[in-house]
Structures are given as structure tokens and as C-alpha cells.
Design an enzyme around this catalytic site. Structure first.
Site, PDB file in Angstrom:
ATOM      1  N   HIS A 182     -12.432 -11.454   1.702  1.00  0.00           N
ATOM      2  CA  HIS A 182     -13.330 -10.330   1.968  1.00  0.00           C
ATOM      3  C   HIS A 182     -14.787 -10.779   1.877  1.00  0.00           C
ATOM      4  O   HIS A 182     -15.598 -10.474   2.747  1.00  0.00           O
ATOM      5  CB  HIS A 182     -13.036  -9.219   0.959  1.00  0.00           C
ATOM      6  CG  HIS A 182     -13.746  -7.944   1.252  1.00  0.00           C
ATOM      7  ND1 HIS A 182     -14.934  -7.607   0.668  1.00  0.00           N
ATOM      8  CD2 HIS A 182     -13.438  -6.925   2.093  1.00  0.00           C
ATOM      9  CE1 HIS A 182     -15.339  -6.428   1.134  1.00  0.00           C
ATOM     10  NE2 HIS A 182     -14.438  -5.998   1.991  1.00  0.00           N
ATOM     11  N   HIS A 208       0.839  -1.205   0.000  1.00  0.00           N
ATOM     12  CA  HIS A 208       0.000   0.000   0.000  1.00  0.00           C
ATOM     13  C   HIS A 208       0.872   1.252   0.000  1.00  0.00           C
ATOM     14  O   HIS A 208       1.744   1.394   0.863  1.00  0.00           O
ATOM     15  CB  HIS A 208      -0.874   0.063   1.265  1.00  0.00           C
ATOM     16  CG  HIS A 208      -1.922  -1.004   1.348  1.00  0.00           C
ATOM     17  ND1 HIS A 208      -2.915  -1.002   2.300  1.00  0.00           N
ATOM     18  CD2 HIS A 208      -2.153  -2.097   0.591  1.00  0.00           C
ATOM     19  CE1 HIS A 208      -3.702  -2.055   2.123  1.00  0.00           C
ATOM     20  NE2 HIS A 208      -3.251  -2.753   1.100  1.00  0.00           N
ATOM     21  N   GLU A 222      -4.584   6.356  -2.537  1.00  0.00           N
ATOM     22  CA  GLU A 222      -3.979   5.122  -2.029  1.00  0.00           C
ATOM     23  C   GLU A 222      -3.834   4.153  -3.197  1.00  0.00           C
ATOM     24  O   GLU A 222      -4.811   3.842  -3.881  1.00  0.00           O
ATOM     25  CB  GLU A 222      -4.831   4.471  -0.937  1.00  0.00           C
ATOM     26  CG  GLU A 222      -4.130   3.220  -0.401  1.00  0.00           C
ATOM     27  CD  GLU A 222      -4.956   2.391   0.579  1.00  0.00           C
ATOM     28  OE1 GLU A 222      -4.630   2.385   1.768  1.00  0.00           O
ATOM     29  OE2 GLU A 222      -5.945   1.758   0.140  1.00  0.00           O
TER      30      GLU A 222
HETATM   31  P1  0O2 Z   1     -12.397  -0.411   1.230  1.00  0.00           P
HETATM   32  O1  0O2 Z   1     -13.728  -0.867   0.747  1.00  0.00           O
HETATM   33  O2  0O2 Z   1     -11.252  -0.876   0.340  1.00  0.00           O
HETATM   34  O3  0O2 Z   1     -12.316   1.041   1.556  1.00  0.00           O
HETATM   35  P2  0O2 Z   1      -5.436   3.699   7.787  1.00  0.00           P
HETATM   36  O4  0O2 Z   1      -6.048   3.952   6.422  1.00  0.00           O
HETATM   37  O5  0O2 Z   1      -3.956   3.587   7.748  1.00  0.00           O
HETATM   38  O6  0O2 Z   1      -5.940   4.626   8.820  1.00  0.00           O
HETATM   39  P3  0O2 Z   1      -6.569   1.076   7.543  1.00  0.00           P
HETATM   40  O7  0O2 Z   1      -7.729   1.539   6.729  1.00  0.00           O
HETATM   41  O8  0O2 Z   1      -6.830   0.005   8.551  1.00  0.00           O
HETATM   42  O9  0O2 Z   1      -5.931   2.300   8.299  1.00  0.00           O
HETATM   43  O10 0O2 Z   1      -5.389   0.665   6.559  1.00  0.00           O
HETATM   44  P4  0O2 Z   1      -4.888  -0.720   5.999  1.00  0.00           P
HETATM   45  O11 0O2 Z   1      -5.210  -1.862   6.914  1.00  0.00           O
HETATM   46  O12 0O2 Z   1      -3.476  -0.502   5.642  1.00  0.00           O
HETATM   47  O13 0O2 Z   1      -5.693  -0.893   4.651  1.00  0.00           O
HETATM   48  C1  0O2 Z   1      -7.064  -1.134   4.615  1.00  0.00           C
HETATM   49  C2  0O2 Z   1      -7.422  -1.726   3.269  1.00  0.00           C
HETATM   50  O14 0O2 Z   1      -6.547  -2.802   2.955  1.00  0.00           O
HETATM   51  C3  0O2 Z   1      -8.804  -2.317   3.307  1.00  0.00           C
HETATM   52  O15 0O2 Z   1      -9.735  -1.375   2.861  1.00  0.00           O
HETATM   53  C4  0O2 Z   1      -8.710  -3.490   2.331  1.00  0.00           C
HETATM   54  O16 0O2 Z   1      -8.830  -3.040   0.997  1.00  0.00           O
HETATM   55  C5  0O2 Z   1      -7.280  -3.965   2.555  1.00  0.00           C
HETATM   56  N1  0O2 Z   1      -7.129  -4.968   3.633  1.00  0.00           N
HETATM   57  C6  0O2 Z   1      -6.424  -4.803   4.785  1.00  0.00           C
HETATM   58  N2  0O2 Z   1      -6.450  -5.911   5.527  1.00  0.00           N
HETATM   59  C7  0O2 Z   1      -7.169  -6.830   4.856  1.00  0.00           C
HETATM   60  C8  0O2 Z   1      -7.536  -8.208   5.107  1.00  0.00           C
HETATM   61  O17 0O2 Z   1      -7.205  -8.823   6.130  1.00  0.00           O
HETATM   62  N3  0O2 Z   1      -8.303  -8.808   4.154  1.00  0.00           N
HETATM   63  C9  0O2 Z   1      -8.694  -8.186   3.015  1.00  0.00           C
HETATM   64  N4  0O2 Z   1      -9.449  -8.862   2.133  1.00  0.00           N
HETATM   65  N5  0O2 Z   1      -8.376  -6.888   2.745  1.00  0.00           N
HETATM   66  C10 0O2 Z   1      -7.623  -6.219   3.643  1.00  0.00           C
HETATM   67  P5  0O2 Z   1     -11.118  -1.155   3.670  1.00  0.00           P
HETATM   68  O18 0O2 Z   1     -11.049   0.162   4.310  1.00  0.00           O
HETATM   69  O19 0O2 Z   1     -11.390  -2.326   4.556  1.00  0.00           O
HETATM   70  O20 0O2 Z   1     -12.218  -1.198   2.595  1.00  0.00           O
END
Ligand code: 0O2
Length: 232
Positions: free
Chosen positions: A188, A153, A172
Site C-alpha cells: 500500500h 473480508h 467490514e
Molecule cells: P481503505 O483506506 O481501507 O478504505 P466493494 O467495497 O466490494 O464495493 P472494494 O472496495 O474494491 O469494493 O472491495 P475490496 O477490494 O474487497 O476491498 C478493498 C479493501 O481491501 C481496500 O480498502 C484495502 O484495505 C484492501 N485491499 C484490496 N486489494 C488490495 C491490494 O491489492 N493491496 C492492498 N494493500 N490492499 C488491498 P480501500 O478502500 O482501498 O482503502
């Protein structure tokens, strides 16, 4: 009578005052909606700009090396509901300023690559664009999440050109291989099924699948290397 007339005038004045307040309130809401829509327009512009940069890299690679540095791109704009939910979770109010300052993933671009090393090659090419700022990097490929999730990311800021200004907007970018995307998409979907029993067992199995997929990714990369070197 004079008294009755005064009461009527007073009532009408009150009604007018209330109507005026309602109009002011609605105008304020509209102004807020306007700035919100403008902000979303800026994020859409940033997505278009980022996609174009990837398409140009793709065209150049295809011509020079006869292969594509990525398989596909998927972009999404976070929904107002999801923006509200994330801000509330972090304890921030829903304003244009908090969205801009506290959320880095309103504009999201997902780049799906064939092989793990393509991800790092593409990242280097992108961050060397001299108008792009790398704000943050989370490498869930080198350090996978406990769930087994793997992706790279990057939070980047890139300029968009509007009629009377140039603005840096955060995007992002998530880089994954086809295999990592396969796992993340299914995981997911599965996670959002309700009333799951044996949660620990399921988490363990999902993690085991993620590990097998990692193994496959590197085996495929090795095969590609062998084929490339045998071609001379
Ligand atoms: P959507 O629908 O994509 O918006 P931060 O942004 O740093 O304050 P966050 O959001 O926890 O904190 O960041 P992270 O964990 O780095 O990234 C979140 C996104 O990574 C998620 O988006 C998913 O797209 C993906 N992701 C992270 N962990 C997992 C996991 O265990 N499984 C899957 N399938 N995807 C994951 P959102 O916000 O959940 O949804």
C-alpha cells in the site's frame, strides 16, 4: 419623496428575503451535517461493539487454551473525503441513505492473526453469534487478488443499542495473518509513491513476495502443529 421611500422599503424587503434564504440554506446544511454526524456515531458504536466481541473471545481463549486467537486489532472509520470519493466513483450522490445502502466499509475492523487457520476459527466463532448477520464474504486467501493481496473480508451487520432503538449497522471485518498484513501495508505504501517506472516488473516482484509470504505462513503453521503434538 414618496417614490424614494417606496424604493427603500422595496430594497429592504429584498435584503430581508435574501437573508432569510441564506438562513434557510444554512439550516438545511446543518440538518444534513447533523444526520451525517449521527450516522458516523452509529458506525463508531458498531466498531466498539465488534471490538468488544473480539476481546471477549480473546480473554476466553487465553484462559482455556493459554494462547491468543489473534495478535492485534486495528479499527478505522472511513473519512468523509474517502466516503465521497467512493460514492462518486460508483455514481451515487452523497446522502445518508446512499452511504448506508451502498457502502459496506465505512466501519472497518482489521483482525491480525498469527496463523492462517486461526482466521477461519475466529470467523466461525463470530458468525455463530445469533444476532450477527453475514451479508457478504470475499475470501482473498483462497482466491488471492492478481496483485497478490490476501485477506478474508466479511461484511457483517450487528445490532447497536441506542437510547430508543436497536439498529443493525454494517461493519467490514478484514482478517489477515501478521505476514499478510506485513505485505499489504508495505505494498500500500509503495503503490502510492509517484512516477514509478518498470511497473510490470514491480508488480511481478510484489506478487513473488506475496507468494513467498504465503509459503512462510503455512510453514509456521506446520511448526506450530509439530510443537503442539509433541507437547501431547
Ligand atoms: P481503505 O483506506 O481501507 O478504505 P466493494 O467495497 O466490494 O464495493 P472494494 O472496495 O474494491 O469494493 O472491495 P475490496 O477490494 O474487497 O476491498 C478493498 C479493501 O481491501 C481496500 O480498502 C484495502 O484495505 C484492501 N485491499 C484490496 N486489494 C488490495 C491490494 O491489492 N493491496 C492492498 N494493500 N490492499 C488491498 P480501500 O478502500 O482501498 O482503502
Amino acid at each position: 419623496s414618496k417614490n424614494q421611500l417606496e424604493t427603500t422599503v422595496e430594497e429592504q424587503a429584498q435584503t430581508l428575503k435574501k437573508q432569510d434564504q441564506i438562513i434557510r440554506f444554512q439550516a438545511e446544511k446543518l440538518r444534513e451535517a447533523d444526520t451525517f454526524h449521527r450516522l458516523m456515531m452509529e458506525y463508531r458504536a458498531a466498531i466498539m461493539e465488534m471490538e468488544t466481541r473480539f476481546q471477549i473471545l480473546n480473554a476466553e481463549f487465553s484462559q482455556e487454551y493459554k494462547r491468543n486467537p489473534f495478535e492485534s486489532i486495528k479499527s478505522r472509520l472511513k473519512t468523509p473525503e474517502s466516503i465521497y470519493e467512493k460514492l462518486a466513483r460508483k455514481g451515487f450522490p452523497m446522502t445518508v441513505e446512499t452511504i448506508r445502502e451502498r457502502l459496506a466499509d465505512v466501519a472497518g475492523v482489521r483482525v491480525i492473526c498469527s496463523f492462517p487457520d486461526d482466521i477461519y476459527r475466529l470467523k466461525e466463532l463470530l458468525i455463530h453469534h445469533d444476532d450477527i448477520l453475514l451479508i457478504r464474504e470475499k475470501d482473498y486467501i483462497k482466491n488471492p487478488k492478481p496483485s497478490g493481496y490476501r485477506s478474508l473480508h466479511l461484511i457483517l451487520a450487528l445490532p447497536i443499542y441506542l437510547s430508543n432503538e436497536k439498529k443493525h449497522v454494517k461493519v467490514e471485518v478484514q482478517f489477515r495473518t501478521i505476514a499478510m498484513d506485513f505485505w499489504a501495508s508495505l505494498e500500500h505504501k509503495l503503490k502510492y509513491k509517484k512516477n514509478v517506472a518498470n511497473t510490470d516488473e514491480i508488480e511481478r516482484q510484489l506478487k513473488a513476495c506475496a507468494d513467498s509470504i504465503e509459503d512462510l505462513d503455512y510453514q509456521m503453521q506446520e511448526i506450530r502443529n509439530k510443537i503442539d503434538s509433541s507437547r501431547g
